[in-house]
Scaffold this active site. Structure first.
Site, mmCIF file in Angstrom:
data_model
loop_
_atom_site.group_PDB
_atom_site.id
_atom_site.type_symbol
_atom_site.label_atom_id
_atom_site.label_comp_id
_atom_site.label_asym_id
_atom_site.label_seq_id
_atom_site.Cartn_x
_atom_site.Cartn_y
_atom_site.Cartn_z
ATOM 1 N N HIS A 159 0.927 -1.202 -0.082
ATOM 2 C CA HIS A 159 -0.269 -0.220 0.038
ATOM 3 C C HIS A 159 0.465 1.273 0.160
ATOM 4 O O HIS A 159 0.647 2.129 -0.260
ATOM 5 C CB HIS A 159 -0.989 -0.166 1.278
ATOM 6 N N HIS A 187 3.326 7.764 5.665
ATOM 7 C CA HIS A 187 1.755 7.811 6.019
ATOM 8 C C HIS A 187 1.493 7.297 7.227
ATOM 9 O O HIS A 187 0.951 7.364 7.739
ATOM 10 C CB HIS A 187 1.591 8.627 5.046
ATOM 11 N N GLU A 242 -0.351 5.589 12.362
ATOM 12 C CA GLU A 242 -1.049 5.169 12.674
ATOM 13 C C GLU A 242 -1.469 3.573 12.515
ATOM 14 O O GLU A 242 -1.318 3.021 13.392
ATOM 15 C CB GLU A 242 -1.912 5.584 11.468
ATOM 16 N N ASP A 243 -0.992 3.296 11.410
ATOM 17 C CA ASP A 243 -0.922 1.144 11.290
ATOM 18 C C ASP A 243 0.460 0.403 11.562
ATOM 19 O O ASP A 243 0.202 -0.284 12.084
ATOM 20 C CB ASP A 243 -1.617 0.942 10.655
ATOM 21 N N ASP A 271 -3.036 7.939 -1.049
ATOM 22 C CA ASP A 271 -3.098 6.896 -0.715
ATOM 23 C C ASP A 271 -4.367 6.393 -0.604
ATOM 24 O O ASP A 271 -4.545 5.903 -0.937
ATOM 25 C CB ASP A 271 -3.498 7.531 1.222
ATOM 26 N N ASP A 320 -17.782 14.665 -27.073
ATOM 27 C CA ASP A 320 -15.970 14.924 -27.051
ATOM 28 C C ASP A 320 -15.168 13.588 -26.139
ATOM 29 O O ASP A 320 -14.843 13.808 -25.151
ATOM 30 C CB ASP A 320 -15.697 16.240 -25.482
HETATM 31 MN MN MN Z 1 -2.986 4.284 4.062
#
Ligand code: MN
Length: 506
Positions: free
Chosen positions: A52, A76, A80-81, A142, A263
């Site tokens: 990811h 990132h 947090e994770d 993300d 278009d």
């Molecule tokens: Mn993420």
């Protein structure tokens, strides 16, 4: 530390081929750090979580972001994770990258309640929370990968995430001019949010695409020849197929009359200078009959998001109709990357990216007069999107003069307060529950009798603070009070109270 998966890093560098060796070192370090921070962690798909982060970084490299932003993209989720701490990040990568990561984490907590009426406020909150616009850009990158892997998420969560992407992320990326992202975000959300319409449009696009591509290639070949004859040789021709969601929106606008859409596929001619754009337009019109009313000069009149190009629709002579878009390289870059091209990779110097983007923009608007007097370079920095963002919803826009709205309300500091449901309402500083009530609904403003702020009863003239949760008490037969004019801060409330008493006098 050993790199277990070198392939990901190579893939990033292949896209970010504009980075120098020192910059690559930063990315490599972040890569190793993130791989460690997410060791043994898996995503819903069963893939290593780390993938990811590599994909997020690749998305950022695709829009030519600088090394620090790509590094922050890799990092990132590591606090947090993953197993990393904020202090570690700061120590290893310095304040700027740690700041970006922290911003992305905070932004992840912005609440979305799915009320269309409050989407504008939520977009503003999103930008305000970002502080540095690169934070928002990382969040888009993300989200893009999350959307690409949405099928692995529980069915009941899919719709919520896709709707949020379609209502908030994609329009915001579009406003910021990052159309590379907005197009993908829209097209990935579409099948989840409107599955039936998606199938219908998919069929249409499939048939039309085949016909169009054949004709486009023919037209491109002939245009190339005509331009060369006139001595224009330094140009690029390409074509683009309309995004499936964008086609859907247009089909709805045109009452599903496919014949009114020219278009679906468009030829693009990218030249070196603005005079050449007009020259190319002339050459095309000499060789193909243009369709009346279809010539759009977005160079002289840019779109609100800053988009510039000349569009014309011509008859190809074999029964076909083709849209042609003419632009310079800079315009093309701007059209694809928007704000990302301003804050993205700048070679050795990357000063612009360090600024507090939000503050800078609000400052720019504060001194509009001064700026007009200044040179064109600064004029160009007056990015139109935030101006548009600053405008309140379409309906308020029509009923108030834009100038007063912008002058009195937005350029002052804003606060963001919440309804008990978590809908976000943005207000000027020092606003009161009366202002809040009028923003939620006119009738609520007229009928307000009391207010709970963060659960406590308070006077309806109390000054609200950022983050307050406000609950309005009202009575059916209540009436507004003229004295409120001494307390309210929004133009909306002032105007509505005044007009109420004007009407009553009559
Ligand atoms: Mn993420």
């Amino acid at each position: 530390m050993i790199i277990k998966n070198k392939k990901g890093l190579e893939e990033i560098f292949e896209i970010a081929n504009y980075l120098n060796n020192d910059e690559k070192k930063i990315v490599k370090k972040a890569y190793e750090f993130a791989e460690n921070a997410h060791k043994d962690q898996k995503r819903k798909s069963g893939e290593p979580y780390f993938i990811h982060l590599v994909e997020t970084a690749k998305n950022l490299a695709n829009i030519k972001m600088d090394a620090k932003t790509i590094a922050a993209g890799l990092l990132h989720d590591s606090v947090e994770d993953g197993v990393a701490t904020e202090e570690e990040l700061k120590k290893e990568f310095g304040g700027e990258i740690a700041f970006l990561v922290d911003g992305v984490t905070k932004l992840g907590k912005v609440r979305y309640q799915g009320m269309k009426r409050h989407n504008e406020s939520l977009k503003k909150l999103f930008i305000a929370t970002s502080k540095d616009i690169r934070v928002a850009i990382i969040k888009f990158a993300d989200r893009l990968h999350n959307m690409q892997t949405l099928e692995h998420v529980k069915p009941e969560k899919r719709l919520r995430i896709a709707t949020e992407t379609l209502d908030i992320y994609a329009p915001l990326a579009y406003r910021l001019g990052i159309t590379t992202f907005s197009k993908q975000l829209e097209d990935l959300s579409f099948p989840y949010v409107y599955p039936e319409a998606y199938e219908k449009v998919k069929q249409i696009l499939k048939i039309r695409k085949k016909q169009s591509v054949y004709r486009l290639e023919k037209v491109i070949k002939s245009i190339k020849k005509k331009l060369a004859e006139k001595g224009i040789i330094n140009f690029i021709t390409t074509y683009r197929i309309k995004g499936i969601f964008s086609l859907y929106k247009k089909l709805k606008r045109k009452k599903w009359d496919l014949n009114k859409i020219y278009d679906i596929a468009a030829v693009r001619i990218i030249v070196k200078s603005v005079p050449e754009c007009y020259q190319v337009l002339g050459i095309i019109h000499q060789n193909y009959r243009p369709m009346p009313g279809r010539i759009k000069d977005y160079i002289a009149f840019p779109k609100p998001n800053g988009y510039q190009s000349i569009h014309t629709t011509v008859f190809t002579g074999d029964g076909g109709i083709v849209e042609i878009q003419i632009r310079t390289e800079e315009m093309h870059q701007e059209a694809e990357l928007g704000v990302a091209s301003h804050v993205g990779y700048k070679g050795e110097t990357n000063k612009d990216a360090k600024m507090d983007w939000f503050e800078k923009l609000t400052n720019i608007f504060k001194s509009k007069k001064e700026i007009e007097a200044e040179n064109k370079k600064i004029e160009k920095e007056k990015i139109t999107w935030i101006k548009e963002l600053a405008e309140t919803s379409q309906e308020t826009k029509t009923e108030t003069k834009l100038d007063t709205e912008l002058g009195d309300d937005f350029f002052e500091h804003r606060i963001f307060v919440f309804t008990p449901n978590g809908d976000v309402i943005d207000l000027p500083e020092h606003s009161t529950p009366i202002d809040f009530a009028f923003m939620v609904h006119t009738d609520l403003g007229f009928k307000i009798t009391g207010a709970k702020i963060n659960g406590d009863f308070k006077a309806i003239t109390t000054e609200l603070k950022n983050g307050d949760v406000v609950e309005i008490e009202f009575k059916k037969n209540a009436e507004p009070n003229l004295k409120w004019l001494n307390f309210v801060k929004t133009n909306t409330a002032k105007r509505k109270i005044k007009s109420y008493f004007e009407k009553r006098e009559k």
